[in-house]
Design an enzyme around this catalytic site. Structure first.
Site, short mmCIF file in Angstrom:
data_model
loop_
_atom_site.label_atom_id
_atom_site.label_comp_id
_atom_site.label_asym_id
_atom_site.label_seq_id
_atom_site.Cartn_x
_atom_site.Cartn_y
_atom_site.Cartn_z
N GLY A 10 -12.60 -8.09 1.26
CA GLY A 10 -12.50 -6.83 0.51
C GLY A 10 -12.41 -7.13 -0.97
O GLY A 10 -11.33 -7.10 -1.55
N ALA A 13 -11.51 -3.61 -6.33
CA ALA A 13 -10.67 -3.55 -7.52
C ALA A 13 -9.44 -4.43 -7.38
O ALA A 13 -8.96 -5.01 -8.37
CB ALA A 13 -10.24 -2.10 -7.77
N LEU A 14 -8.93 -4.56 -6.17
CA LEU A 14 -7.71 -5.33 -5.95
C LEU A 14 -8.04 -6.78 -5.54
O LEU A 14 -7.66 -7.74 -6.22
CB LEU A 14 -6.88 -4.63 -4.88
CG LEU A 14 -5.46 -5.12 -4.63
CD1 LEU A 14 -4.54 -3.94 -4.26
CD2 LEU A 14 -5.42 -6.15 -3.52
N GLY A 15 -8.77 -6.95 -4.44
CA GLY A 15 -9.11 -8.28 -3.96
C GLY A 15 -9.96 -9.05 -4.97
O GLY A 15 -9.78 -10.25 -5.17
N ASN A 105 -2.30 -0.75 1.64
CA ASN A 105 -1.36 0.35 1.47
C ASN A 105 -0.75 0.80 2.79
O ASN A 105 -1.41 0.74 3.82
CB ASN A 105 -2.09 1.57 0.90
CG ASN A 105 -2.22 1.51 -0.61
OD1 ASN A 105 -1.31 1.08 -1.31
ND2 ASN A 105 -3.37 1.94 -1.10
N LYS A 193 8.08 1.46 -1.54
CA LYS A 193 6.85 1.87 -2.21
C LYS A 193 6.37 3.23 -1.68
O LYS A 193 5.81 4.05 -2.43
CB LYS A 193 5.74 0.82 -2.05
CG LYS A 193 4.58 1.16 -2.97
CD LYS A 193 3.41 0.21 -2.91
CE LYS A 193 2.34 0.72 -3.89
NZ LYS A 193 1.01 0.20 -3.58
N ASN A 197 4.45 6.61 -2.89
CA ASN A 197 3.09 6.86 -2.38
C ASN A 197 2.97 8.14 -1.57
O ASN A 197 1.98 8.85 -1.70
CB ASN A 197 2.66 5.68 -1.49
CG ASN A 197 1.78 4.70 -2.27
OD1 ASN A 197 1.33 4.99 -3.37
ND2 ASN A 197 1.56 3.55 -1.69
N ASN A 201 0.68 10.44 -3.70
CA ASN A 201 -0.67 10.41 -3.15
C ASN A 201 -0.98 11.73 -2.44
O ASN A 201 -2.01 12.35 -2.67
CB ASN A 201 -0.84 9.26 -2.14
CG ASN A 201 -1.17 7.93 -2.80
OD1 ASN A 201 -2.32 7.67 -3.12
ND2 ASN A 201 -0.17 7.11 -3.04
N GLU A 275 -6.42 7.13 3.22
CA GLU A 275 -5.59 6.29 4.10
C GLU A 275 -4.41 7.11 4.65
O GLU A 275 -3.25 6.75 4.46
CB GLU A 275 -5.11 5.06 3.34
CG GLU A 275 -6.27 4.18 2.86
CD GLU A 275 -5.80 2.89 2.22
OE1 GLU A 275 -5.84 1.85 2.91
OE2 GLU A 275 -5.37 2.92 1.05
#
Lengths: 317, 317
Positions: A10, A13-15, A105, A193, A197, A201, A275
């Site tokens: 993946g 943007a993060l990985g 997440n 977290k 979230n 979210n 998600e």
């Protein structure tokens, strides 16, 4: 012992960001890409970061997970809505001995990985990161970047603490400039977290609002606080009490954040699946397992599912 | 005794229709109009109804409540969001002896009228009516039309039953073709109607959905059912248990309704204030008085207030 090797599943943007930081620091990093594979193979990876821009000219790019070498650590940075793909994605890079660091997440999102590679090989982490993919092989890191991670254990097991492996992984990640903080209790960190979230979210999608709009409105802020309280109660009911000032700190922190669109709102506005199960469904089910109902979180869950279905039926396939 | 005289306060889709039916039947009816006064004075009232269209050529039109004669019955059909005006509106038409029939949405909405004219002079009713104002002095009655009404008494008093006055008023309304049903227990009737109004008014705004879209979606229907259960619990906690099959019947009835936009959604879409306090705030407070929390209704309440504030700030004043 040489430097550990990493696989990135993946590379968004993060990985993509964390993998690029590891590669820049000289680690052997293997990236699984989807649609960007050919572009990155030819042009490399461009990272625009608040900590300094950089470019990786030569990237180990794969579009077939079975072609990947077995790595010491696989960083799983896929959206949880793609977890049905894990049986195909994990066996190649994880081999027979590597660990998986699940940077997804939600709550209990490690359970699917653990079922494939075995629970003793799984760590999980919460990322506090503002980063977007702005083009093919092009990532913009806006703010933050911390990973709080630890061993994945069943919820009814005692907190595992920080073992030597976890600490050494933290050291290596830190040597690459990644703000990786080992935690003795991954569940505590994940619930903590979720206190942010779940309300921000969820409400940002249902009320079509930015975090700033929510926190500045009396009623939305009241509701966010109620939702946080339900999450804190669930955390406590599953054996992970949160500090008394957790809600106050979360509200205060949110008041001082830069205007920010939650990942779920970005997914929703772009027509990607949200998600919902990882971020709301799993916490509702874990709390129910401990005998606790979360009526407002449940309501948000159903509202999000309604909006997701409507979006799916509005969007041409 | 001659036929009773009626005053209509709020001559819109609801008050205008019932007032016109009474006038057509020969009752002495006095209408308070706001912006349509001059138009109706000159052109009369046009009713397009599924039960037959008709036109009133000559209408007793007022734009000043103090100019109205004291009437036997004042029908209060104003939106509850205008109840701050009642101190100016009621004294003229109610005089010293007339009664007020409060045909407003929500719960305990009679309390403000009772404070002005005295509790012994107040009746309340729930309307089951699909009617729109389509132009100046022009009302379109689409479907239904029943009024379930009874004496207003404090919530902790026993149900008052149907007294001779209430029955005679029902007879007179029926003689004008209005489906008016006296009830021995207004609170029971109001809670029962809220079992529909709270979920479908509220969710239709928050989820931007028609009643049909809500009832046909698994998650929205589940949530509507949860909200109905909370309302039924509140009704019981305040001494008005609902029948066991009330939820099932309400869901079933809604499945077979013609596609319908709730009054709250119409208000919201047109930029008018929503009746959040009458429909959700009062039930939440009555339940709290009986020691019961309604977490999902509360959540809807806060969500609606957020959307109302945002709409107000988006709309040029």
């Amino acid at each position: 012992m040489g430097k550990r090797s990493f696989a990135i599943i993946g590379s968004g943007a993060l990985g993509g960001l964390y993998g690029a930081m590891l590669a820049r620091a000289g680690f052997d990093v293997h990236f699984l890409f989807h649609s960007d594979a050919e572009h990155v193979r030819q042009n490399g990876l461009q990272i625009d970061s608040k900590n300094g821009d950089f470019h990786l000219d030569s990237v180990n790019v794969y579009d077939d997970p079975e072609a990947m070498p077995a790595c010491d650590v696989t960083i799983l940075a896929l959206k949880t809505t793609n977890n049905h793909l894990l049986r195909d994605l994990l066996p190649g890079p994880t081999g027979t001995g590597g660990t998986v660091l699940v940077l997804q997440n939600g709550l209990n999102v490690e359970v699917e990985t653990a079922a494939i590679v075995g629970p003793g090989r799984v760590l999980g982490g919460c990322c506090f990161l503002c980063s977007n993919k702005v083009g093919k092989g092009h990532i913009r890191h806006l703010d933050y970047g911390r990973i709080v991670f630890g061993r994945y254990t069943p919820i009814d097991a005692p907190p595992p603490g920080i073992d030597a492996y976890t600490q050494s992984l933290a050291d290596e990640l830190q040597s690459a400039g990644i703000d990786a903080q080992p935690t003795p209790d991954l569940w505590q960190a994940r619930w903590r977290k979720l206190m942010w979230n779940i309300p921000f979210n969820g409400l940002s999608v249902v009320l079509d609002a930015s975090t700033k709009q929510l926190i500045e409105d009396e009623h939305a802020c009241h509701l966010a606080t109620d939702l946080m309280q339900e999450v804190a109660n669930a955390s406590e009911a599953t054996g992970r009490p949160q500090p008394d000032d957790a809600i106050e700190k979360t509200i205060d922190h949110t008041r001082h954040m830069v205007p920010y669109d939650s990942s779920m709102r970005l997914d929703y506005l772009s027509g990607r699946p949200m998600e919902i199960e990882a971020i709301l469904g799993n916490p509702i089910r874990m709390a129910a397992g401990a005998g606790l109902k979360l009526p407002k979180v449940e309501m948000l869950y159903h509202q999000l599912h309604y909006l997701q279905s409507k979006k799916n039926s509005d969007t041409p396939q």
